[in-house]
Design an enzyme around this catalytic site. Structure first.
Site, PDB file in Angstrom:
ATOM      1  N   PRO A   2      -7.444  14.090   3.386  1.00 46.83           N
ATOM      2  CA  PRO A   2      -7.352  14.898   1.938  1.00 46.83           C
ATOM      3  C   PRO A   2      -7.629  16.363   2.370  1.00 46.83           C
ATOM      4  O   PRO A   2      -8.036  16.714   3.363  1.00 46.83           O
ATOM      5  CB  PRO A   2      -8.400  14.229   0.996  1.00 46.83           C
ATOM      6  CG  PRO A   2      -8.654  13.023   1.562  1.00 46.83           C
ATOM      7  CD  PRO A   2      -8.707  13.057   3.128  1.00 46.83           C
ATOM      8  N   GLU A   3      -6.793  17.265   1.453  1.00 44.05           N
ATOM      9  CA  GLU A   3      -6.612  18.564   1.688  1.00 44.05           C
ATOM     10  C   GLU A   3      -7.426  19.186   0.685  1.00 44.05           C
ATOM     11  O   GLU A   3      -8.234  18.455  -0.128  1.00 44.05           O
ATOM     12  CB  GLU A   3      -5.388  19.208   1.951  1.00 44.05           C
ATOM     13  CG  GLU A   3      -4.501  18.654   3.074  1.00 44.05           C
ATOM     14  CD  GLU A   3      -5.072  18.742   4.363  1.00 44.05           C
ATOM     15  OE1 GLU A   3      -5.860  19.718   4.672  1.00 44.05           O
ATOM     16  OE2 GLU A   3      -4.517  17.953   5.226  1.00 44.05           O
ATOM     17  N   HIS A  95     -15.059  -0.875   4.712  1.00 42.38           N
ATOM     18  CA  HIS A  95     -14.813   0.394   5.083  1.00 42.38           C
ATOM     19  C   HIS A  95     -15.894   1.277   4.395  1.00 42.38           C
ATOM     20  O   HIS A  95     -15.485   2.427   4.190  1.00 42.38           O
ATOM     21  CB  HIS A  95     -13.535   0.894   5.117  1.00 42.38           C
ATOM     22  CG  HIS A  95     -12.758  -0.011   6.112  1.00 42.38           C
ATOM     23  ND1 HIS A  95     -12.689  -0.103   7.256  1.00 42.38           N
ATOM     24  CD2 HIS A  95     -11.469  -0.723   5.625  1.00 42.38           C
ATOM     25  CE1 HIS A  95     -11.799  -0.741   7.932  1.00 42.38           C
ATOM     26  NE2 HIS A  95     -10.888  -1.312   7.112  1.00 42.38           N
ATOM     27  N   ARG A 113     -10.398   4.940   8.642  1.00 41.08           N
ATOM     28  CA  ARG A 113     -10.168   5.394   9.896  1.00 41.08           C
ATOM     29  C   ARG A 113     -11.594   6.241  10.712  1.00 41.08           C
ATOM     30  O   ARG A 113     -11.466   6.672  11.745  1.00 41.08           O
ATOM     31  CB  ARG A 113      -8.933   6.739  10.061  1.00 41.08           C
ATOM     32  CG  ARG A 113      -7.933   5.851   9.317  1.00 41.08           C
ATOM     33  CD  ARG A 113      -6.591   6.928   9.552  1.00 41.08           C
ATOM     34  NE  ARG A 113      -5.293   6.592   8.981  1.00 41.08           N
ATOM     35  CZ  ARG A 113      -4.513   7.078   8.976  1.00 41.08           C
ATOM     36  NH1 ARG A 113      -4.125   8.221   9.879  1.00 41.08           N
ATOM     37  NH2 ARG A 113      -3.315   6.655   8.266  1.00 41.08           N
ATOM     38  N   ARG A 156       0.750  38.512  15.467  1.00 43.72           N
ATOM     39  CA  ARG A 156       0.591  36.997  15.616  1.00 43.72           C
ATOM     40  C   ARG A 156       2.209  36.401  15.840  1.00 43.72           C
ATOM     41  O   ARG A 156       2.969  36.584  14.485  1.00 43.72           O
ATOM     42  CB  ARG A 156       0.107  36.105  14.642  1.00 43.72           C
ATOM     43  CG  ARG A 156      -1.568  36.717  14.242  1.00 43.72           C
ATOM     44  CD  ARG A 156      -2.310  36.290  15.439  1.00 43.72           C
ATOM     45  NE  ARG A 156      -2.515  34.777  15.274  1.00 43.72           N
ATOM     46  CZ  ARG A 156      -3.518  34.123  14.661  1.00 43.72           C
ATOM     47  NH1 ARG A 156      -4.315  34.742  14.068  1.00 43.72           N
ATOM     48  NH2 ARG A 156      -3.555  32.628  14.956  1.00 43.72           N
TER      49      ARG A 156
END
Length: 275
Positions: A2-3, A95, A113, A156
């Site tokens: 998730p972000e 999990h 994971r 950059r």
């Protein structure tokens, strides 16, 4: 995943139920996720009260009486993690690696994971933790604007999209939100960061804020494993203009959405709309 939006939705969902609640105990079912889980974490947490829950980047920070001899429980959801409130008698599944126990509910961390993190920071200044100290600017903060972005990207030469996803520069903008923000701003993900004008950076900063805010309002994006604290799913991914829509028509111009690889990740954009 998730972000930032998913982590913020989790924070907002948990806060009303856990703020000012006393921790009855904890159950740790694995010695490590991405990092080793501090030994004796269950004993450190027992009896402390959750004052509030903050977010820094993609970390959830539980203030466990940090100003009164306690500290901060730090949780990162990694690629597949989620936090759910479940009834105390709910059996743990394969999990489910950690339970934070309260009188009437259990906060359960699920991470198939095991790329997440469960850490403890003693004392008041959680910002000093090594995993937080090097993080970039918060894109929903007042300091994040076109002026800041323009100044931060001088010199950059890298393409703008990977830079937007670099947590040392800006935190929490994952692949979905970078793609959608760039489309909204009309900027190609290929364009070198130092070749974007001051005016266009103002458009990009506004697009990032708008995209993240819309994602939070939609409950985030449930692309793989992410669910809310009540088990529900986010729906922002259903309204994406370009993300994961290679070959489909751009909703703005009708041209085909393109997919390229950047830094090992898929980038989706419209060649006509984004330059």
């Amino acid at each position: 995943m998730p972000e930032l939006p998913e982590v913020e939705v989790s924070r907002q969902g948990l806060l009303p139920f856990l703020s000012q609640q006393r921790i009855a105990g904890a159950i740790v079912r694995t010695p490590r996720l991405r990092h080793e889980i501090p030994p004796g974490l269950d004993a450190r947490l027992a009896g402390l009260r959750v004052e509030t829950i903050r977010r820094r980047g993609k970390y959830l920070l539980f203030d466990c009486q940090s100003e009164h001899g306690g500290g901060w429980l730090m949780i990162h959801l990694g690629m597949s993690g989620s936090l759910r409130l479940v009834a105390p008698a709910t059996p743990a599944q394969a999990h489910d690696h950690f339970d934070l126990l309260f009188a009437d509910t259990v906060l359960r961390l699920r991470d198939p994971r095991r790329f997440g993190a469960l850490l403890w920071h003693e004392g008041e200044r959680v910002e000093a933790h090594p995993l937080l100290a090097g993080l970039g600017i918060e894109p929903l903060s007042a300091a994040f604007d076109g002026d800041w972005l323009h100044a931060a990207t001088r010199g950059r030469r890298a393409p703008i999209k990977p830079l937007l996803m670099d947590s040392r520069l800006v935190v929490g903008i994952g692949n979905i939100y970078a793609a959608e923000s760039l489309h909204l701003a009309g900027i190609s993900p290929r364009r070198a960061a130092n070749r974007i004008s001051h005016a266009r950076y103002h458009l990009l900063a506004a697009a990032v804020r708008s995209t993240l805010s819309a994602a939070i309002a939609a409950g985030g994006s449930s692309v793989r494993d992410y669910v809310h604290s009540d088990g529900g799913a986010g729906c922002f991914q259903l309204s994406c203009a370009v993300y994961d829509r290679a070959g489909e028509p751009c909703p703005a111009c009708g041209g085909p959405v393109q997919m390229i690889r950047q830094g090992g990740r898929s980038s989706f954009y419209c060649r006509r709309c984004q330059r």
